[in-house]
Enzyme design. Structure first.
Site, PDB file in Angstrom:
ATOM      1  N   ASP A 194      14.669  16.958  -3.000  1.00 42.98           N
ATOM      2  CA  ASP A 194      13.902  17.794  -3.925  1.00 42.98           C
ATOM      3  C   ASP A 194      14.885  18.475  -4.889  1.00 42.98           C
ATOM      4  O   ASP A 194      16.032  18.730  -4.528  1.00 42.98           O
ATOM      5  CB  ASP A 194      13.133  18.851  -3.121  1.00 42.98           C
ATOM      6  CG  ASP A 194      12.171  19.663  -3.970  1.00 42.98           C
ATOM      7  OD1 ASP A 194      10.968  19.355  -3.947  1.00 42.98           O
ATOM      8  OD2 ASP A 194      12.628  20.617  -4.648  1.00 42.98           O
ATOM      9  N   ASP A 213      10.481  16.408  -8.132  1.00 46.09           N
ATOM     10  CA  ASP A 213      10.600  17.270  -9.301  1.00 46.09           C
ATOM     11  C   ASP A 213      11.937  17.096 -10.035  1.00 46.09           C
ATOM     12  O   ASP A 213      12.239  17.835 -10.963  1.00 46.09           O
ATOM     13  CB  ASP A 213      10.361  18.747  -8.935  1.00 46.09           C
ATOM     14  CG  ASP A 213      10.925  19.132  -7.581  1.00 46.09           C
ATOM     15  OD1 ASP A 213      11.687  18.329  -6.999  1.00 46.09           O
ATOM     16  OD2 ASP A 213      10.608  20.235  -7.100  1.00 46.09           O
ATOM     17  N   HIS A 273      15.027  21.390  -5.816  1.00 47.47           N
ATOM     18  CA  HIS A 273      15.390  22.741  -5.355  1.00 47.47           C
ATOM     19  C   HIS A 273      16.103  22.667  -4.006  1.00 47.47           C
ATOM     20  O   HIS A 273      15.839  21.760  -3.214  1.00 47.47           O
ATOM     21  CB  HIS A 273      14.115  23.595  -5.209  1.00 47.47           C
ATOM     22  CG  HIS A 273      13.328  23.722  -6.473  1.00 47.47           C
ATOM     23  ND1 HIS A 273      12.241  22.908  -6.747  1.00 47.47           N
ATOM     24  CD2 HIS A 273      13.490  24.539  -7.537  1.00 47.47           C
ATOM     25  CE1 HIS A 273      11.750  23.244  -7.944  1.00 47.47           C
ATOM     26  NE2 HIS A 273      12.495  24.228  -8.444  1.00 47.47           N
ATOM     27  N   HIS A 325      11.161  25.581   1.541  1.00 45.06           N
ATOM     28  CA  HIS A 325      11.630  26.944   1.242  1.00 45.06           C
ATOM     29  C   HIS A 325      11.220  27.957   2.312  1.00 45.06           C
ATOM     30  O   HIS A 325      11.747  29.066   2.347  1.00 45.06           O
ATOM     31  CB  HIS A 325      11.080  27.426  -0.107  1.00 45.06           C
ATOM     32  CG  HIS A 325      11.595  26.668  -1.288  1.00 45.06           C
ATOM     33  ND1 HIS A 325      12.944  26.526  -1.543  1.00 45.06           N
ATOM     34  CD2 HIS A 325      10.952  25.985  -2.278  1.00 45.06           C
ATOM     35  CE1 HIS A 325      13.097  25.798  -2.650  1.00 45.06           C
ATOM     36  NE2 HIS A 325      11.907  25.457  -3.103  1.00 45.06           N
TER      37      HIS A 325
HETATM   38 ZN   LIG Z   1      11.179  21.489  -5.631  1.00 43.46          ZN
END
Ligand SMILES: [Zn+2]
Length: 344
Positions: free
Chosen positions: A161, A248, A163, A124
């Site tokens: 991931d 995740d 995200h 991120h």
């Molecule tokens: Zn994540």
């Protein structure tokens, strides 16, 4: 197969207190690798600190000094969910350096593949901003370093991931040398990663987003990998594959709403190793991103290593999701992405 494990206790010194992204994550992984005697099958690789020059391949110098200064002053919150402690800067430069060392070890032939078990995570983090538990973008820094150091022209980053790796996407958005492919829950944090985000300028087409609705499990992820990632990778023909490996999306992980199992991770990793073997002499580096259910994380990282090592048996003591709800059909989505990227 010689498989490298990059790890150092310095990663535990990024002290986030009660935060979901904490040192227990790596402790759980390492202790599981030890208990199952998998660790002894791996080549241990010590990370080094990334230099400021290396980190500045992705981040502004002013931002790098800011992270250092905040840590020196005792740490603190950098945004609503990203916290630092006095040793966070040190852990973060070793996290970036860990991903670099893993890439060097693979490129130099010290190992066939490697996994950098680092924290803080990275995908991120943008050039000027810490966010989503990330300080420096480890995978992006390692990819830029590897492209330059080994004079490569084409690197793929696969980011599974749960995200979207907004920082990694931004780092290479106009760069035709890096194909960034992400599967992620959508709509979800951080909000980016729609199918229309495909790159810009010379990098048009070298960003592929696979935004998946909540509820996807092993079958849907396999479908996305087989129908989008495999043909896209073959067409791009990489010389090196980096992976932002977040866990995740496991069904037990409460940070998101996906239903992937440990066996599912093993199948995804098998597809990735197949691509690396077929396209780039097996050159493959994993770097840890998310994964917050300690058992699911430890088991799934071990399964990843088992696939990298070529071990036939994959242990999955957590099994499939017990509260398995009907997964959405992603066939229309896959079709739309294929059309946008001419993968028909
Ligand atoms: Zn994540």
């Amino acid at each position: 197969m010689k498989v490298g494990l990059v790890y150092d206790p310095v990663y535990l010194k990024h002290d986030t207190g009660q935060h979901v992204e904490n040192a227990q994550r790596l402790e759980a992984i390492i202790s599981h690798l030890e208990q199952t005697q998998l660790k002894q099958q791996l080549r241990l690789i010590k990370p080094r600190a990334a230099s400021t020059e290396e980190i500045s391949l992705v981040h502004d110098n002013q931002y790098i000094s800011h992270i250092r200064d905040v840590a020196q002053r005792g740490g603190g919150w950098l945004d609503a969910d990203t916290v630092t402690s006095p040793d966070s800067y040190q852990a973060a430069i070793y996290a970036a350096g860990g991903a670099i060392r893993a890439s060097e070890a693979v490129m130099n032939g010290e190992v066939d593949s490697a996994f950098a078990l680092v924290r803080p995570p990275g995908h991120h983090a943008t050039s000027q901003r810490a966010m989503g538990f990330c300080l420096f973008n480890n995978v992006a820094i390692a990819a830029k370093y590897t492209l330059a150091k080994y004079k490569l022209d084409r690197v793929i980053i696969i980011d599974f991931d749960v995200h979207h790796g907004n920082g990694t996407q931004a780092a290479f958005y106009d760069n035709p040398q890096v194909l960034y492919v992400s599967t992620h829950e959508y709509p979800f944090y951080p909000g980016t990663g729609s199918i229309e985000e495909t790159g810009s300028g010379a990098g048009k087409g070298t960003t592929i987003n696979i935004p998946l609705p909540a509820g996807c499990g092993d079958d849907e992820y396999l479908q996305a990998f087989e129908q989008i990632i495999v043909p896209a990778a073959r067409r791009f023909n990489p010389q090196f594959i980096g992976v932002s490996a977040g866990y995740d999306l496991h069904w037990a992980d409460e940070i998101a709403l996906m239903q992937v199992s440990t066996s599912g991770f093993a199948q995804l990793v098998k597809i990735i190793t197949g691509l690396a073997d077929e396209l780039c002499r097996g050159r493959l580096v994993f770097s840890l991103e998310g994964g917050y259910h300690l058992q699911a994380l430890a088991y799934s990282v071990k399964a990843t290593f088992d696939v990298l090592l070529g071990n036939a048996n994959i242990e999955d003591s957590l099994g499939q999701s017990p509260h398995r709800f009907k997964a959405p059909s992603i066939t229309p989505l896959i079709k739309a992405i294929k059309e946008i990227h001419n993968l028909l």
